[in-house]
Design a protein around this motif. Structure first.
Motif, PDB file in Angstrom:
ATOM      1  N   ALA A 190       0.872  -1.173   0.000  1.00 36.16           N
ATOM      2  CA  ALA A 190       0.000   0.000   0.000  1.00 36.16           C
ATOM      3  C   ALA A 190       0.908   1.221   0.000  1.00 36.16           C
ATOM      4  N   TRP A 191       0.734   2.069  -1.001  1.00 39.34           N
ATOM      5  CA  TRP A 191       1.616   3.227  -1.127  1.00 39.34           C
ATOM      6  C   TRP A 191       0.814   4.515  -1.001  1.00 39.34           C
ATOM      7  N   GLN A 192       0.947   5.448  -1.933  1.00 38.57           N
ATOM      8  CA  GLN A 192       0.237   6.713  -1.821  1.00 38.57           C
ATOM      9  C   GLN A 192      -1.283   6.512  -1.915  1.00 38.57           C
ATOM     10  N   MET A 193      -2.035   7.459  -1.378  1.00 42.15           N
ATOM     11  CA  MET A 193      -3.490   7.313  -1.357  1.00 42.15           C
ATOM     12  C   MET A 193      -4.138   8.691  -1.330  1.00 42.15           C
ATOM     13  N   GLN A 194      -5.434   8.722  -1.635  1.00 38.72           N
ATOM     14  CA  GLN A 194      -6.182   9.977  -1.572  1.00 38.72           C
ATOM     15  C   GLN A 194      -7.663   9.686  -1.408  1.00 38.72           C
ATOM     16  N   PHE A 195      -8.343  10.502  -0.590  1.00 41.89           N
ATOM     17  CA  PHE A 195      -9.788  10.422  -0.444  1.00 41.89           C
ATOM     18  C   PHE A 195     -10.461  11.043  -1.665  1.00 41.89           C
ATOM     19  N   HIS A 196     -11.609  10.474  -2.026  1.00 39.66           N
ATOM     20  CA  HIS A 196     -12.459  11.057  -3.062  1.00 39.66           C
ATOM     21  C   HIS A 196     -12.890  12.459  -2.615  1.00 39.66           C
ATOM     22  N   PRO A 197     -13.108  13.400  -3.546  1.00 37.80           N
ATOM     23  CA  PRO A 197     -13.523  14.752  -3.162  1.00 37.80           C
ATOM     24  C   PRO A 197     -14.773  14.815  -2.295  1.00 37.80           C
TER      25      PRO A 197
END
Length: 307
Positions: free
Chosen positions: A105-112
């Protein structure tokens, strides 16, 4: 546009600081800063003072990424143990633990809108999308090779467009895949890099523009919808490790293993400032309105006024 140093905190962690993100202000508090470190902890700091609020020490290996939901109440971290933890920013309580093994598991981002969390799946060649509230996996999007010879992808980073319509992921081979998530379909790839692309960031105000940080020392600006390279910005002397767009859409910050942070004017696509406060490679940059935070292997956090 200019960055002015307002605070620098040495020995913020017990080891290199690898990740940084802002958790937005809520009705109960101002914005806070999240940092993740090789020392296996995530720390929460008061946004302007850099006073330590609390330490989250539930990881078993170094923390490689942190992210916060748009409302600032929920955050997530990934670590080298292939586990993603979702937690409450203000109480530190763990809300969900996501096992991504045997892949990383590397970089991640929440949906807007905050309901989904996209996580780069490393050697699985996928982006895994989880429902943040329940911790259930919604789908996996495969970064297929297009006109490439060789094995599967190693996915390093992800980014949602501000309108939530597109999701991009980057790979070790330098390509970027762009997905229509609603249809579960890879639309196309963006080429131009030939080395690992470690970070992606969409423009906060122009949903079609995507910025990349690459080991080839370049920052690229793509038209993610039109499949074209708009600009290649050069100046760093070594790997570019992180990029972030300013909230007003006028500037881009990039961090590098050359120990510098650069501020780019997106109208002229030229570097207007180079920051040299850090003494080791700079792993992360993160904007909020009026502020930029940077973190590095020298264990420090630097905070700047952006105007």
């Amino acid at each position: 546009m200019k960055l002015v140093s307002i605070k620098s905190l040495a020995n913020a962690h017990g080891d290199g600081v690898w990740a940084v993100a802002w958790a937005a202000a809520t009705g109960d508090r101002p914005a806070v800063l999240l940092t993740g470190s090789a020392d296996e902890s995530v720390k929460v700091w008061k946004g302007d003072e850099l006073d330590l609020e609390r330490t989250n020490s539930g990881n078993s290996l170094g923390v490689v990424a942190v992210a916060a939901s748009p409302d600032g109440r929920v955050a997530a971290c990934t670590s080298l143990d292939s586990v993603v933890r979702i937690f409450d920013v203000d109480s530190n309580s763990t809300l969900a633990t996501l096992e991504s093994k045997p892949a990383e598991a590397w970089q991640m981002q929440f949906h807007p809108k905050g309901e989904l969390l996209a996580v780069a799946g490393g050697g699985s060649g996928c982006v895994n999308i989880w429902k943040a509230s329940s911790g259930s996996r919604e789908t996996s999007l495969k970064a297929e090779s297009v006109d490439k010879v060789g094995g599967g992808k190693f996915v390093l980073s992800v980014a949602w467009s501000p309108d939530g319509k597109l999701l991009a992921c980057s790979s070790m081979d330098g390509t970027i895949a762009v997905f229509d998530v609603a249809r579960g379909k890879m639309l196309h790839t963006l080429d131009g890099h030939s080395m690992p692309v470690r970070c992606l960031a969409f423009s906060p105000v122009e949903p079609r523009y995507l910025f990349t940080a690459c080991d080839d020392k370049h920052v690229h600006m793509y038209d993610a919808e039109g499949r074209s390279l708009v600009s290649a910005m050069s100046g760093h002397a070594s790997w570019v490790l992180s990029v972030a767009g300013s909230p007003d859409g006028a500037a881009l910050a990039s961090a590098s293993s050359d120990r510098t942070v650069r501020l780019w004017d997106l109208k002229t696509r030229s570097c207007v400032q180079s920051l040299t406060e850090h003494k080791d490679q700079v792993w992360g940059v993160a904007f909020r309105p009026g502020r930029l935070a940077t973190v590095a292997d020298d264990r420090s956090i630097c905070l700047y006024d952006y105007a």
